[in-house]
Design an enzyme around this catalytic site. Sequence first.
Site, PDB file in Angstrom:
ATOM      1  N   LYS A   1       1.049  -1.315  -0.239  1.00 21.60           N
ATOM      2  CA  LYS A   1       0.012  -0.003   0.598  1.00 21.60           C
ATOM      3  C   LYS A   1       0.889   1.215   0.059  1.00 21.60           C
ATOM      4  CE  LYS A   1      -4.304  -1.785   0.341  1.00 21.60           C
ATOM      5  NZ  LYS A   1      -5.640  -2.312   0.954  1.00 21.60           N
TER       6      LYS A   1
ATOM      7  N   LYS B   1      -3.310 -10.533  -6.719  1.00 22.24           N
ATOM      8  CA  LYS B   1      -4.925 -11.001  -6.575  1.00 22.24           C
ATOM      9  C   LYS B   1      -5.617 -10.320  -6.977  1.00 22.24           C
ATOM     10  CE  LYS B   1      -6.080  -8.661  -2.569  1.00 22.24           C
ATOM     11  NZ  LYS B   1      -6.106  -8.376  -1.317  1.00 22.24           N
TER      12      LYS B   1
ATOM     13  N   LYS C   1      -9.880  -5.059  -5.939  1.00 23.65           N
ATOM     14  CA  LYS C   1     -10.741  -4.017  -5.837  1.00 23.65           C
ATOM     15  C   LYS C   1     -10.307  -2.184  -6.535  1.00 23.65           C
ATOM     16  CE  LYS C   1     -12.309  -3.023  -1.355  1.00 23.65           C
ATOM     17  NZ  LYS C   1     -12.768  -4.300  -0.204  1.00 23.65           N
TER      18      LYS C   1
END
Length: 336
Positions: A119, A201, A204
């Site tokens: 992130k 992965k 969204k």
Amino acid sequence: MENTQPKKRILSGIQPSGALTLGNYVGALRNFAELQKENEYECFYMIADLHSITVKQVPKELRKNSLDLLALFLACGLDGEKDPIFYQSHVPAHAQLGWVLDCCTYFGELSRMTQFKDKSRKHADNINAGLFTYPSLMAADILLYQSDLVPVGHDQKQHLELTRDIANRFNNTYSDTFKVPEPYIPKIGAKIMSLQNPAQKMSKSDPNENSYILLLDPIDRVVSKIKKAVTDSEACVRRGEGKEGVENLMSIYSAATGKTMDEIENEFAGRGYGDFKAAVAESVVEILKPIQAKYNDLIKNKDYLEKIYRSGAERAAYVANKTVSKVYRKIGFIQP
Ligand code: ATP
Ligand code: LTN
């Protein structure tokens, strides 16, 4: 004779940081519902709104996503009348224990978390302290409820291991206080990969819309996304090196139908990818249709949703506050 043993506890959560993907459903949400139906556990299911602000959110969208997620929880079969479903921000004990556990977690441990590293790369302009200490708040979520089991997708395994370390560390320092929880990671579907890049992965927050299937995607969109999914030039439905795209579709099909990978290879022996993709799409649509119908009903019923989250927070706070009192006492804080 009635069983007087208290039920074991489950806690899990999902962030209201966007529309949910098929990965979230297969890796986590579906298991929330299945475990709840087993009736062996008292289940605390949480919408992790405090966690979601570690990444920039637009207030109006966060509000919408938070309500949508509650409706989706219910549409996916969670029973909010039997067990609590609640917003993390409605139960102040999460922030209270989060701080205490920040003080029991080492900088080095947090620095090793792969979600933090990922992130930080994705949001390089906002590497805030909350993003870094996210795992100790997650540990607080779990330990507040003396949880036995935590259903999550594979990517959360590292956070669960840290939670166990923090619990053991606190117990060793201050005497037995927290139950040390076990992860529950499904055998099939724990990591659904991107339809466009099977090395990543399904997420969204991927900028390529064709890489993920959303639970609320229109049906024709789902079919076209699966048609466009990356495969290879061999035209043979099997696992193997260089066949990660096909293998991912096989996992999706397996998760949707319950068929094993061997059964799937046999079913499609001698048939091309066109047939296979059509079958995968059909199996996914069959899962999504009833969820979408229920969601469309529930999202109109704001009063009902409010009733669920209010009673959920009340029941969650009752359990969580007890743990905070115990922790404060053990640490040596003067009782109020
Ligand atoms: P983002 O994609 O924005 O990083 P996320 O979907 O990973 O978010 P959450 O919404 O909090 O993050 O994830 C909720 C649950 O879904 C977690 O238990 C996580 O492990 C699971 N999950 C997320 N993506 C997948 C996936 N591709 N396959 C299986 N499980 C997944
Ligand atoms: N970190 C999780 C969401 C989450 C969670 C939790 C999961 C927050 N608190 C407690 C299980 C238990 C994620 O990013 N997927």
